[in-house]
Design a protein around this motif. Structure first.
Motif, PDB file in Angstrom:
ATOM      1  N   GLU A 168       0.838  -1.192   0.000  1.00  0.00           N
ATOM      2  CA  GLU A 168       0.000   0.000   0.000  1.00  0.00           C
ATOM      3  C   GLU A 168       0.881   1.254   0.000  1.00  0.00           C
ATOM      4  O   GLU A 168       2.043   1.220   0.413  1.00  0.00           O
ATOM      5  CB  GLU A 168      -0.910   0.010   1.223  1.00  0.00           C
ATOM      6  CG  GLU A 168      -1.820  -1.197   1.359  1.00  0.00           C
ATOM      7  CD  GLU A 168      -2.904  -1.213   0.297  1.00  0.00           C
ATOM      8  OE1 GLU A 168      -3.214  -0.152  -0.260  1.00  0.00           O
ATOM      9  OE2 GLU A 168      -3.442  -2.307   0.034  1.00  0.00           O
ATOM     10  N   GLU A 169       0.293   2.365  -0.423  1.00  0.00           N
ATOM     11  CA  GLU A 169       1.058   3.606  -0.531  1.00  0.00           C
ATOM     12  C   GLU A 169       1.653   4.035   0.805  1.00  0.00           C
ATOM     13  O   GLU A 169       2.820   4.453   0.878  1.00  0.00           O
ATOM     14  CB  GLU A 169       0.176   4.715  -1.090  1.00  0.00           C
ATOM     15  CG  GLU A 169       0.914   6.014  -1.343  1.00  0.00           C
ATOM     16  CD  GLU A 169       0.057   7.050  -2.037  1.00  0.00           C
ATOM     17  OE1 GLU A 169       0.575   8.142  -2.354  1.00  0.00           O
ATOM     18  OE2 GLU A 169      -1.135   6.783  -2.268  1.00  0.00           O
ATOM     19  N   HIS A 170       0.880   3.919   1.900  1.00  0.00           N
ATOM     20  CA  HIS A 170       1.394   4.356   3.204  1.00  0.00           C
ATOM     21  C   HIS A 170       2.548   3.473   3.666  1.00  0.00           C
ATOM     22  O   HIS A 170       3.484   3.951   4.325  1.00  0.00           O
ATOM     23  CB  HIS A 170       0.266   4.381   4.241  1.00  0.00           C
ATOM     24  CG  HIS A 170      -0.243   3.029   4.631  1.00  0.00           C
ATOM     25  ND1 HIS A 170       0.295   2.293   5.664  1.00  0.00           N
ATOM     26  CD2 HIS A 170      -1.248   2.260   4.121  1.00  0.00           C
ATOM     27  CE1 HIS A 170      -0.350   1.149   5.783  1.00  0.00           C
ATOM     28  NE2 HIS A 170      -1.283   1.094   4.855  1.00  0.00           N
ATOM     29  N   PHE A 172       4.667   1.963   1.606  1.00  0.00           N
ATOM     30  CA  PHE A 172       5.769   2.339   0.718  1.00  0.00           C
ATOM     31  C   PHE A 172       6.437   3.612   1.201  1.00  0.00           C
ATOM     32  O   PHE A 172       7.669   3.723   1.202  1.00  0.00           O
ATOM     33  CB  PHE A 172       5.216   2.514  -0.696  1.00  0.00           C
ATOM     34  CG  PHE A 172       6.241   2.868  -1.737  1.00  0.00           C
ATOM     35  CD1 PHE A 172       7.081   1.905  -2.266  1.00  0.00           C
ATOM     36  CD2 PHE A 172       6.343   4.168  -2.208  1.00  0.00           C
ATOM     37  CE1 PHE A 172       8.019   2.229  -3.243  1.00  0.00           C
ATOM     38  CE2 PHE A 172       7.272   4.499  -3.179  1.00  0.00           C
ATOM     39  CZ  PHE A 172       8.114   3.524  -3.704  1.00  0.00           C
ATOM     40  N   GLU A 173       5.635   4.582   1.619  1.00  0.00           N
ATOM     41  CA  GLU A 173       6.186   5.858   2.056  1.00  0.00           C
ATOM     42  C   GLU A 173       6.882   5.742   3.410  1.00  0.00           C
ATOM     43  O   GLU A 173       7.812   6.495   3.705  1.00  0.00           O
ATOM     44  CB  GLU A 173       5.082   6.908   2.125  1.00  0.00           C
ATOM     45  CG  GLU A 173       4.526   7.284   0.752  1.00  0.00           C
ATOM     46  CD  GLU A 173       3.417   8.312   0.828  1.00  0.00           C
ATOM     47  OE1 GLU A 173       2.961   8.617   1.955  1.00  0.00           O
ATOM     48  OE2 GLU A 173       3.000   8.807  -0.230  1.00  0.00           O
ATOM     49  N   ARG A 182       6.667   1.619  -6.706  1.00  0.00           N
ATOM     50  CA  ARG A 182       5.483   1.023  -6.099  1.00  0.00           C
ATOM     51  C   ARG A 182       4.506   0.600  -7.191  1.00  0.00           C
ATOM     52  O   ARG A 182       4.108   1.402  -8.033  1.00  0.00           O
ATOM     53  CB  ARG A 182       4.795   2.004  -5.151  1.00  0.00           C
ATOM     54  CG  ARG A 182       3.505   1.420  -4.563  1.00  0.00           C
ATOM     55  CD  ARG A 182       2.806   2.347  -3.593  1.00  0.00           C
ATOM     56  NE  ARG A 182       1.536   1.752  -3.217  1.00  0.00           N
ATOM     57  CZ  ARG A 182       0.371   1.994  -3.810  1.00  0.00           C
ATOM     58  NH1 ARG A 182       0.316   2.854  -4.822  1.00  0.00           N
ATOM     59  NH2 ARG A 182      -0.736   1.391  -3.419  1.00  0.00           N
ATOM     60  N   ASP A 184       0.932  -1.438  -7.237  1.00  0.00           N
ATOM     61  CA  ASP A 184      -0.154  -2.106  -6.520  1.00  0.00           C
ATOM     62  C   ASP A 184      -0.530  -3.374  -7.278  1.00  0.00           C
ATOM     63  O   ASP A 184      -0.933  -3.314  -8.438  1.00  0.00           O
ATOM     64  CB  ASP A 184      -1.358  -1.161  -6.433  1.00  0.00           C
ATOM     65  CG  ASP A 184      -2.457  -1.687  -5.515  1.00  0.00           C
ATOM     66  OD1 ASP A 184      -2.588  -2.917  -5.374  1.00  0.00           O
ATOM     67  OD2 ASP A 184      -3.197  -0.861  -4.955  1.00  0.00           O
ATOM     68  N   GLU A 263       7.333  10.568   0.483  1.00  0.00           N
ATOM     69  CA  GLU A 263       6.650  10.565  -0.808  1.00  0.00           C
ATOM     70  C   GLU A 263       7.659  10.582  -1.943  1.00  0.00           C
ATOM     71  O   GLU A 263       8.761  11.115  -1.824  1.00  0.00           O
ATOM     72  CB  GLU A 263       5.729  11.780  -0.919  1.00  0.00           C
ATOM     73  CG  GLU A 263       4.591  11.800   0.103  1.00  0.00           C
ATOM     74  CD  GLU A 263       3.688  12.991  -0.091  1.00  0.00           C
ATOM     75  OE1 GLU A 263       3.843  13.718  -1.117  1.00  0.00           O
ATOM     76  OE2 GLU A 263       2.818  13.208   0.772  1.00  0.00           O
TER      77      GLU A 263
END
Length: 265
Positions: A168-170, A172-173, A182, A184, A263
């Motif tokens: 998930e993006e969070h 990854f960050e 990244r 998905d 980010e």
């Protein structure tokens, strides 16, 4: 898509009477019993082929334990296995990867999941009678296996490899391997049909992230579940140089591996 890796619901329906076909349902037992399943399918729940205590191969259950599981399920080494779940194939793909790692030659993922199958094909609540087999595993040698460890990943960071993070993006960050992209894992799935997108569309999508057949690809997530799906899809598309970091970020952080965060511009 390569039918030796991924098969359509229509393909599965046409081969259900094949005595050498074994269909594996990796959903929870209550789903298999209460909701129904593909005719002839055996229940092998996800947790039954996952072992957090296996320090050598991450969450893999071990060759002997997996062989016992297949034996109890009436599966022989020369059977064709088709695995499915009801979560776009991500849990079933983990079964596929596990079976391949322990030397099963012919194991495939159902394109779609139980919901996709249920739209056009018959389901049942009848439990198949199982006749136990004696399954002798033949695990892949380290040089043959796509699974790589910490040191191999360190080496790949020094090359022009594409590191693919399927989380998930969070996540990854928060922390990722240096230079990772990244991707998905769900992007390859058509939300309406619940099946994989057309081959040409998949290739174009992957190319947008620099994930192309001419590059060395290293996949990772947290505990190697989500990358199983991406790995199977890449194999079905004919990608050859794909490494599977079984320890994933969990092992990487435990070994104080270098990470990036924040980010991506």
């Amino acid at each position: 898509m390569d039918e030796s890796v991924v098969v359509t619901p229509d393909w599965l329906a046409a081969h259900l009477e094949d005595p050498k076909l074994r269909v594996v349902d990796v959903r929870d037992p209550w789903e298999y019993d209460g909701i129904g399943h593909v005719p002839g399918a055996v229940s092998i729940p996800f947790d039954s082929y996952r072992d957090e205590s296996d320090v050598d191969r991450g969450t893999l259950p071990g060759a002997a334990a997996f062989a016992d599981l297949l034996s109890e399920s009436g599966i022989a080494p020369d059977d064709t296995i088709v695995a499915y779940d009801d979560t776009h194939g991500v849990f079933a793909a983990r079964f596929v990867l596990t079976a391949l790692e322990y030397g099963h030659d012919d194991v495939r993922l159902l394109d779609g999941d139980y919901s996709a199958w249920n739209r056009d094909h018959e389901t049942t609540s009848e439990v198949s009678e199982l006749e136990a087999t004696t399954y002798d595993p033949d695990p892949l040698a380290r040089e043959e296996s796509p699974l790589v460890g910490f040191e191999a990943v360190e080496d790949a960071l020094e090359r022009d490899a594409v590191f693919v993070d399927t989380r998930e993006e969070h996540e990854f960050e928060d922390a990722r391997l240096p230079s990772a992209v990244r991707f998905d894992w769900r992007e390859v799935v058509d939300d309406e049909t619940r099946r994989l997108k057309p081959e040409g569309e998949l290739e174009a999508l992957l190319a947008e992230y620099g994930i192309t057949p001419d590059r060395e690809i290293v996949l990772y997530c947290n505990t190697a579940r989500r990358i199983s799906h991406t790995y199977v899809v890449l194999r079905a598309l004919g990608y050859e140089d794909v490494a599977f970091y079984e320890g994933s970020l969990t092992e990487w952080l435990a070994n104080d591996g270098e990470v990036e965060s924040g980010e991506v511009e």
